[in-house]
Design an enzyme around this catalytic site. Structure first.
Site, short mmCIF file in Angstrom:
data_model
loop_
_atom_site.label_atom_id
_atom_site.label_comp_id
_atom_site.label_asym_id
_atom_site.label_seq_id
_atom_site.Cartn_x
_atom_site.Cartn_y
_atom_site.Cartn_z
N ARG A 45 0.55 -1.38 -0.02
CA ARG A 45 0.00 -0.05 -0.07
C ARG A 45 0.84 1.16 0.02
O ARG A 45 1.95 1.42 0.21
CB ARG A 45 -0.99 -0.05 1.11
CG ARG A 45 -1.89 -0.98 1.23
CD ARG A 45 -2.78 -0.91 2.51
NE ARG A 45 -3.47 0.13 2.70
CZ ARG A 45 -4.28 0.48 3.95
NH1 ARG A 45 -4.29 -0.47 4.84
NH2 ARG A 45 -4.86 1.48 4.01
N HIS A 46 0.44 2.23 -0.43
CA HIS A 46 1.01 3.71 -0.23
C HIS A 46 1.31 3.95 1.31
O HIS A 46 0.50 3.36 1.84
CB HIS A 46 0.12 4.74 -0.83
CG HIS A 46 -1.40 4.89 -0.12
ND1 HIS A 46 -1.50 5.46 1.27
CD2 HIS A 46 -2.38 4.33 -0.67
CE1 HIS A 46 -2.79 5.44 1.37
NE2 HIS A 46 -3.52 4.73 0.25
N ASN A 62 -5.80 8.90 5.58
CA ASN A 62 -5.75 7.67 6.67
C ASN A 62 -5.68 8.25 8.22
O ASN A 62 -6.44 7.87 8.97
CB ASN A 62 -4.35 7.01 6.38
CG ASN A 62 -4.39 6.04 5.23
OD1 ASN A 62 -3.30 5.92 4.60
ND2 ASN A 62 -5.21 5.52 4.76
N ARG A 104 -0.58 9.60 -3.58
CA ARG A 104 -0.05 8.79 -2.43
C ARG A 104 0.62 7.54 -2.97
O ARG A 104 1.62 7.48 -2.45
CB ARG A 104 -1.03 8.56 -1.58
CG ARG A 104 -2.43 7.88 -2.21
CD ARG A 104 -3.43 7.85 -1.07
NE ARG A 104 -4.49 7.23 -1.31
CZ ARG A 104 -5.71 7.52 -1.97
NH1 ARG A 104 -5.61 8.84 -2.30
NH2 ARG A 104 -6.59 6.85 -2.13
N GLU A 131 -7.89 3.57 -6.44
CA GLU A 131 -8.68 3.02 -5.41
C GLU A 131 -10.17 2.95 -5.72
O GLU A 131 -10.51 3.65 -6.69
CB GLU A 131 -8.37 3.84 -4.11
CG GLU A 131 -8.95 3.47 -2.91
CD GLU A 131 -8.70 1.94 -2.29
OE1 GLU A 131 -9.04 1.02 -3.09
OE2 GLU A 131 -8.28 1.86 -1.11
N HIS A 138 -3.50 0.46 -3.34
CA HIS A 138 -4.65 0.90 -2.32
C HIS A 138 -5.12 -0.37 -2.02
O HIS A 138 -4.91 -1.60 -2.39
CB HIS A 138 -5.63 1.84 -2.76
CG HIS A 138 -5.11 3.00 -3.81
ND1 HIS A 138 -4.82 4.27 -3.12
CD2 HIS A 138 -4.66 2.95 -5.01
CE1 HIS A 138 -4.33 4.87 -3.77
NE2 HIS A 138 -4.31 4.07 -5.30
#
Length: 368
Positions: free
Chosen positions: A122-123, A129, A179, A199, A265
């Protein structure tokens, strides 16, 4: 072959793979010896001789597919990268998709023992987040930027010492969102941006927190809880939609001979990981794909996939804002995170949920 027992009565396709290359066969046999439970603890040469005896017995009873009345796909020496396909009486959408898939997978050859790996991550932690918001195109936090700085060294440590004179071929794939691009920025390899890796589209819920969704769209909130796989955000996507748009990405990953790093994502990586690990569809939306963790997949000669979860130790968060509350880390949780070993693997067997290995201590979580 008793053709009359099924021909004209059942829908079927025979897929036959034929290899005449003795070197490829020898390599396949030897790699099979490493994984077959029949030969555990047996000397390699003795095991190889025994297996070749088995092959002779198999050849005595094997019936090749050569009746043109049958529906079949033959792969002749395709594993060498120099072969061809014999497609006979194949029509229809799904059979055509099978032919297309086999053509892509076999185009570059599938040689046993190839050491290529696929990495999923994931980023790094994003501003959304931290705020508990879904979707958007936010930037990385300081912890996310730290992960981006650490990622190249962790990835390099997982590359084979030698590959060929030209070095190890690695390709980095990201989404088109900031991201993932920022997370991959320090990786010294060619990069490719895929719109298909963006995403899941949250539609009118984009940028909202789950409490806000529950308040503004209570029926949607409950519908998503009941069936996360099929639920579609208003003016957005469902997990099934995401899985469908990932098809070209999956096919390209299957045919790719290079090492591939996918910086993506959560929903996207759930679908990709679920595909390679043969996770049932209904369990894919709840797979745990933790932040700041490199997931390593390596195909085995027996058709299974070896998986390792590699948490990357970044600085622990001082506080996380979630559900309009702020909670501070306890000394116990800080110590627990610092002791998380690099390179740990999940327990054997997938029950649809994988344990978190990494970015947050117990009791801290980001929205799914």
């Amino acid at each position: 072959m008793q053709i009359n027992c099924f021909h004209g009565r059942c829908q079927y396709i025979f897929i036959e793979s034929i290899c005449n290359d003795t070197q490829v066969l020898e390599n396949n046999y030897r790699y099979k010896m490493k994984y077959s439970p029949d030969y555990q603890g047996v000397d390699t040469e003795a095991a190889l001789a025994d297996f070749k005896e088995r092959i002779i017995k198999y050849n005595e009873v094997y019936e090749p597919i050569d009746d043109r009345r049958l529906h079949y796909i033959k792969l002749i020496d395709m594993v060498t990268g120099r072969g061809y396909m014999d497609v006979n009486r194949i029509s229809g959408y799904i059979p055509g998709k099978i032919v297309f898939f086999l053509m892509q997978v076999c185009k570059a050859g599938m040689t046993a023992g190839q050491s290529r790996k696929i990495w999923l991550t994931r980023h790094g932690e994003s501003q959304f987040n931290m705020a508990g918001r879904i979707g958007g195109d936010s930037l990385l936090t300081s912890r996310g930027e730290e992960y981006a700085r650490l990622l190249p060294d962790v990835l390099e440590s997982r590359l084979p010492a030698t590959f060929n004179e030209a070095g190890v071929p690695v390709s980095v794939w990201t989404s088109t969102l900031r991201r993932t691009i920022a997370t991959a920025n320090n990786l010294p390899y060619p990069k490719l941006r895929w719109k298909a890796l963006d995403e899941i589209h949250a539609g009118v819920c984009d940028g909202m927190t789950y409490p806000e969704i529950a308040q503004k769209f209570p029926e949607d909130y409950e519908a998503r809880k009941r069936d996360k796989l099929r639920y579609r955000y208003p003016s957005g996507e469902s997990y099934l939609d995401v899985i469908q748009r990932l098809e070209p990405v999956i096919i390209e990953m299957e045919r790719e001979r290079e090492f591939v790093v996918v910086v993506g994502h959560q929903a996207i990586l759930r679908a990709i990981f679920g595909y390679f690990m043969a996770v049932p569809l209904d369990k894919i939306p709840r797979l745990d794909i933790p932040l700041h963790t490199l997931i390593e997949l390596q195909p085995r000669p027996d058709g299974t996939m070896e998986v390792s979860f590699l948490p990357v130790p970044v600085s622990p968060p001082k506080q996380i804002s979630h559900h309009h509350h702020t909670r501070k880390l306890s000394d116990h949780n800080q110590q627990q995170q610092q002791q998380q070993p690099l390179g740990s693997s999940p327990p054997s067997g997938l029950s649809g949920l994988l344990p978190s290995y990494g970015s947050l201590p117990v009791g801290y979580f980001y929205p799914n």
